[in-house]
Design an enzyme around this catalytic site. Structure first.
Site, PDB file in Angstrom:
ATOM      1  N   LYS A  80     -26.128  21.150   7.638  1.00 38.48           N
ATOM      2  CA  LYS A  80     -24.758  21.021   7.284  1.00 38.48           C
ATOM      3  C   LYS A  80     -24.135  22.191   8.073  1.00 38.48           C
ATOM      4  CE  LYS A  80     -21.903  18.716   4.098  1.00 38.48           C
ATOM      5  NZ  LYS A  80     -22.004  17.656   3.502  1.00 38.48           N
ATOM      6  N   GLY A 182     -10.598   3.629  -5.644  1.00 39.27           N
ATOM      7  CA  GLY A 182     -10.235   3.890  -4.300  1.00 39.27           C
ATOM      8  C   GLY A 182     -11.053   3.495  -3.159  1.00 39.27           C
TER       9      GLY A 182
HETATM   10  P1  NAD Z   1     -10.975   7.454  -2.398  1.00 42.84           P
HETATM   11  O1  NAD Z   1     -10.211   9.007  -2.417  1.00 42.84           O
HETATM   12  O2  NAD Z   1     -10.658   6.568  -1.557  1.00 42.84           O
HETATM   13  O3  NAD Z   1     -10.971   7.224  -3.939  1.00 42.84           O
HETATM   14  C1  NAD Z   1     -10.884   7.935  -5.270  1.00 42.84           C
HETATM   15  C2  NAD Z   1     -10.241   7.303  -6.216  1.00 42.84           C
HETATM   16  O4  NAD Z   1     -10.078   8.307  -7.267  1.00 42.84           O
HETATM   17  C3  NAD Z   1      -8.622   7.520  -5.754  1.00 42.84           C
HETATM   18  O5  NAD Z   1      -8.173   6.267  -5.886  1.00 42.84           O
HETATM   19  C4  NAD Z   1      -8.099   8.585  -6.501  1.00 42.84           C
HETATM   20  O6  NAD Z   1      -6.598   8.253  -6.929  1.00 42.84           O
HETATM   21  C5  NAD Z   1      -8.796   8.350  -7.882  1.00 42.84           C
HETATM   22  N1  NAD Z   1      -8.558   9.588  -8.681  1.00 42.84           N
HETATM   23  C6  NAD Z   1      -8.589  10.960  -8.346  1.00 42.84           C
HETATM   24  N2  NAD Z   1      -8.631  11.626  -9.568  1.00 42.84           N
HETATM   25  C7  NAD Z   1      -8.683  10.844 -10.461  1.00 42.84           C
HETATM   26  C8  NAD Z   1      -9.049  10.970 -11.811  1.00 42.84           C
HETATM   27  N3  NAD Z   1      -8.798  12.329 -12.560  1.00 42.84           N
HETATM   28  N4  NAD Z   1      -8.961   9.754 -12.490  1.00 42.84           N
HETATM   29  C9  NAD Z   1      -9.158   8.577 -12.166  1.00 42.84           C
HETATM   30  N5  NAD Z   1      -9.008   8.360 -10.681  1.00 42.84           N
HETATM   31  C10 NAD Z   1      -8.863   9.555  -9.905  1.00 42.84           C
HETATM   32  O7  NAD Z   1     -12.470   8.215  -2.223  1.00 42.84           O
HETATM   33  P2  NAD Z   1     -13.855   7.375  -1.921  1.00 42.84           P
HETATM   34  O8  NAD Z   1     -14.182   7.479  -0.621  1.00 42.84           O
HETATM   35  O9  NAD Z   1     -13.809   6.098  -2.735  1.00 42.84           O
HETATM   36  O10 NAD Z   1     -14.979   8.267  -2.674  1.00 42.84           O
HETATM   37  C11 NAD Z   1     -15.130   8.523  -3.977  1.00 42.84           C
HETATM   38  C12 NAD Z   1     -16.054   9.419  -4.457  1.00 42.84           C
HETATM   39  O11 NAD Z   1     -17.341   9.035  -3.972  1.00 42.84           O
HETATM   40  C13 NAD Z   1     -16.131  10.791  -3.992  1.00 42.84           C
HETATM   41  O12 NAD Z   1     -16.504  11.686  -4.966  1.00 42.84           O
HETATM   42  C14 NAD Z   1     -16.615  10.808  -2.609  1.00 42.84           C
HETATM   43  O13 NAD Z   1     -17.170  12.084  -2.358  1.00 42.84           O
HETATM   44  C15 NAD Z   1     -17.949  10.159  -3.000  1.00 42.84           C
HETATM   45  N6  NAD Z   1     -18.622   9.397  -1.726  1.00 42.84           N
HETATM   46  C16 NAD Z   1     -17.937   8.553  -1.153  1.00 42.84           C
HETATM   47  C17 NAD Z   1     -18.500   7.889   0.094  1.00 42.84           C
HETATM   48  C18 NAD Z   1     -17.844   6.875   0.830  1.00 42.84           C
HETATM   49  O14 NAD Z   1     -18.562   6.183   1.589  1.00 42.84           O
HETATM   50  N7  NAD Z   1     -16.540   7.059   1.003  1.00 42.84           N
HETATM   51  C19 NAD Z   1     -19.981   8.162   0.247  1.00 42.84           C
HETATM   52  C20 NAD Z   1     -20.696   8.960  -0.598  1.00 42.84           C
HETATM   53  C21 NAD Z   1     -19.994   9.573  -1.796  1.00 42.84           C
END
Ligand code: NAD
Length: 369
Positions: A80, A182
């Site tokens: 990292k 999201g």
């Molecule tokens: P994103 O930002 O597209 O989606 C997250 C959603 O959660 C958003 O729509 C946001 O409005 C909502 N949100 C935030 N706070 C909230 C709350 N208190 N209550 C309800 N909803 C809430 O992010 P993402 O890319 O979909 O990632 C989501 C999670 O998965 C994160 O923790 C990220 O670190 C993890 N993650 C994502 C990926 C990836 O491929 N995108 C890979 C591994 C881990």
């Protein structure tokens, strides 16, 4: 801070401090373990208050990547990087290109990607200086948005959990509460809806909730009420630390399995309580490894279908973890750490055999591996 003692604690191989006066770059690259392959892990940009805080974070995060790659069955080690700075204010081309030159100096021992505070554009600046970066845009030979692959992995991981708890991997008729629709949450909702699950969704963005209600017939739930939903499965896909002393008393589900990172406020304590409450928890770093599987595929030439197929393998990984947890009467979190450690241990024995390594081609260029 005693740097060697900090490295010694979790047996980090190498820590590189990067300084460039002209661009203002101050970064630390930590390589935790390269038994399985080159260390891969994103670059976080954060306004750390102290150098100690930055070092602690990079050591902790790089070690986490060793476990994540090992458990996912990838031939990658853990690394990292952190850049000390404010991502809103301190970003520019020179900074990331200077950082890219430091990454290049490691000659492939460390492969970087985006993380909190960095984005595709920043990695494209890094790419101008080194090929050792993944998560760049499709136009530059990268893999693009990882979230469909992450969601695919979560979906298959959920199936493994259902098999263990309900004796069937089918999600037809299952009630699933999704927190955050999201990127990952939305694609997950789509897979679940196609299989006939009944969805409860929440998000602080009302438009995202409406989209799921309209497209998948989901029931909308207020953000704070999602823990009380009468669902068999809770899929956290928004924030970390959502399973804490308060919410752990409220959840009524039998399975917690979702894409969010760091779901348990305290891995050890809350992992144990979930086990005692007979709630099956899919360790977050295992079930959301699809994102990592996606970028790992980029190293040797990206094919989305291959990445999606590999993400389905999360089913088998979770199956093994659940079996270890049941046999050893331990939490799934501890079982997944054990699985990762076993794999590293076994593969390190293979390395006793000497082989002549050939240069490999990465995006059209040849490198010694
Ligand atoms: P994103 O930002 O597209 O989606 C997250 C959603 O959660 C958003 O729509 C946001 O409005 C909502 N949100 C935030 N706070 C909230 C709350 N208190 N209550 C309800 N909803 C809430 O992010 P993402 O890319 O979909 O990632 C989501 C999670 O998965 C994160 O923790 C990220 O670190 C993890 N993650 C994502 C990926 C990836 O491929 N995108 C890979 C591994 C881990």
């Amino acid at each position: 801070m005693k740097i060697f003692s900090a490295m010694h604690e979790y047996n980090h191989e190498e820590v590189v401090f990067c300084q460039d006066r002209d661009s203002g770059l101050r970064a630390i690259i930590a390589i935790h373990d390269t038994t399985l392959g080159p260390a891969l892990g994103g670059t976080r940009m954060w306004p750390y208050k102290t150098e100690e805080e930055a070092l602690q974070d990079v050591l902790r995060l790089s070690r986490g990547m060793t476990y994540k790659s090992a458990a996912a069955g990838l031939n990658l080690g853990g690394g990292k990087a952190v850049i000390i700075g404010d991502p809103q204010r301190d970003k520019n081309e020179m900074l990331f290109r200077a950082f890219g030159r430091f990454v290049h100096g490691l000659n492939g021992r460390y492969i970087t990607a985006e993380d909190v505070g960095t984005e595709v554009r920043d990695m494209e600046w890094v790419r101008m200086e080194t090929p050792w970066v993944v998560g760049i845009s499709e136009a530059l030979g990268g893999s693009g948005d990882p979230s469909p692959v992450t969601a695919r992995g979560v979906y298959f991981g959920l199936k493994a959990c259902c098999e263990a708890v309900f004796d069937t991997s089918s999600l037809r008729g299952r009630k699933v509460a999704i927190q955050g629709v999201g990127h990952v949450g939305y694609y997950l909702a789509e897979f679940l809806h196609k299989e006939g699950a009944k969805l409860f969704v929440t998000d602080i963005r009302k438009d995202r909730v409406r989209r799921c209600v309209g497209q998948f017939g989901a029931t909308a739930v207020e953000p704070d009420k999602i823990y009380d939903a009468e669902a068999e499965i809770f899929a956290p896909c928004a924030l970390g630390a959502i399973i804490n002393d308060e919410t752990i008393q409220r959840v009524k589900c039998k399975i917690i399995a979702g894409g969010a990172n760091n779901q348990l406020a305290d891995e050890h304590k809350h992992g144990r309580i979930l086990m005692e409450k007979r709630i099956l928890y899919a360790p977050d770093y295992v079930i959301n490894a699809g994102g990592l599987i996606n970028v790992a595929n980029e190293v040797e030439g990206y094919h989305r279908d291959k990445a999606l197929k590999e993400a389905e393998g999360i089913y088998n990984v979770l199956e093994q973890i659940i079996a270890i947890a049941r046999q050893e009467n331990t939490s799934t979190h501890e079982a997944s750490n054990r699985l990762a450690e076993q794999r590293i241990e076994q593969m390190s024995k293979l390395k006793r055999m000497h082989v002549i390594s050939k240069p490999r081609e990465i995006r059209g260029e040849r490198y010694a591996w």
